[in-house]
Write an enzyme that holds these catalytic residues in place. Structure first.
Site, PDB file in Angstrom:
ATOM      1  N   LYS A  85       0.852  -1.188   0.000  1.00  0.00           N
ATOM      2  CA  LYS A  85       0.000   0.000   0.000  1.00  0.00           C
ATOM      3  C   LYS A  85       0.887   1.238   0.000  1.00  0.00           C
ATOM      4  O   LYS A  85       1.788   1.359   0.846  1.00  0.00           O
ATOM      5  CB  LYS A  85      -0.819  -0.035   1.290  1.00  0.00           C
ATOM      6  N   VAL A  86       0.645   2.138  -0.938  1.00  0.00           N
ATOM      7  CA  VAL A  86       1.420   3.389  -0.969  1.00  0.00           C
ATOM      8  C   VAL A  86       0.435   4.558  -1.006  1.00  0.00           C
ATOM      9  O   VAL A  86      -0.653   4.443  -1.564  1.00  0.00           O
ATOM     10  CB  VAL A  86       2.374   3.483  -2.202  1.00  0.00           C
TER      11      VAL A  86
END
Ligand code: E4P
Length: 218
Positions: A85-86
């Protein structure tokens, strides 16, 4: 419609998974910090990935591209179920491209506009996470964003899955489904609110009371 549990609480994950209710998990730095105490978060991430047979989103905490990529590779290496997840920032989009180019699945998080969602799709994200509850919190219309992203992704043929996030109540889930979100990530409390109904409880109580009165046996 895939249902993910939005938590790092292993007990809650076991409960929902044993009931066959969930297709994956999302975590974030706040959720894991609440649970981890002195434990290495990576250990907990591994434990979660081994419980659930589906995508488990694990978030980077760096904010600069190269560091995000480094952390993303580490997180992806924890388990084959891991999705990195960014955040939806300029560096986050660059890191997304870098990670995707090496075969790592990415969930772009903290999405609050349709234009942000477009760029996440162009960067090759597997998932985009629009935070509907946080938009509602500031008197916006979170569901409107789900609708816009659905139209854009369908209109231009993007395969990125819409993962409705920041869900506050059961209606958010039902509306996300009707608007065509691919997945919804739900806190444990809301998951159980979706399963339970007072009329079910009342009906069951009445059936069993009548049965007891009859004195019959099965
Ligand atoms: C999504 O992946 C996030 O973990 C989450 O949905 C954030 O929700 P919140 O607004 O309740 O913190």
């Amino acid at each position: 419609m895939k249902i993910f549990l939005d938590t790092a609480d292993v007990g809650e994950i076991h409960r929902a998974s044993d009931a066959g209710l969930i297709d994956g998990i999302t975590t974030n730095p706040s959720l894991i910090s609440k649970i981890a105490g002195n434990r290495d978060p990576k250990e907990i991430y591994l434990e979660i990935c081994e419980i659930v047979d589906g995508p488990v989103s694990l978030e980077v905490v760096a904010i600069e591209r190269a560091r995000m990529v480094e952390e993303g590779r580490k997180l992806a290496g924890i388990h084959e179920n891991a999705v990195v997840k960014v955040p939806l920032t300029e560096d986050g989009l660059k890191a997304c491209r870098d990670l995707v180019s090496t075969g790592i699945r990415v969930n772009v998080t903290l999405c609050f506009s349709a234009s942000q969602a477009l760029f996440a799709a162009k960067a090759g994200a597997s998932y985009i996470s629009p935070f509907v509850g946080r938009i509602d919190d500031i008197s916006g219309e979170g569901m409107q964003l789900i609708h816009q992203i659905r139209q854009i992704y369908d209109g231009y043929g993007y395969a990125t899955e819409i993962l409705a996030a920041s869900i506050r109540h059961p209606l958010h889930v039902v509306e996300s489904m009707t608007l065509g979100a691919d997945c919804c990530t739900i806190p444990p409390k809301v998951l159980w609110q979706l399963v339970e109904h007072p009329l079910t409880d009342r009906g069951l109580e009445a059936f069993l009371a009548d049965w007891d009165k009859s004195g019959a046996e099965l």
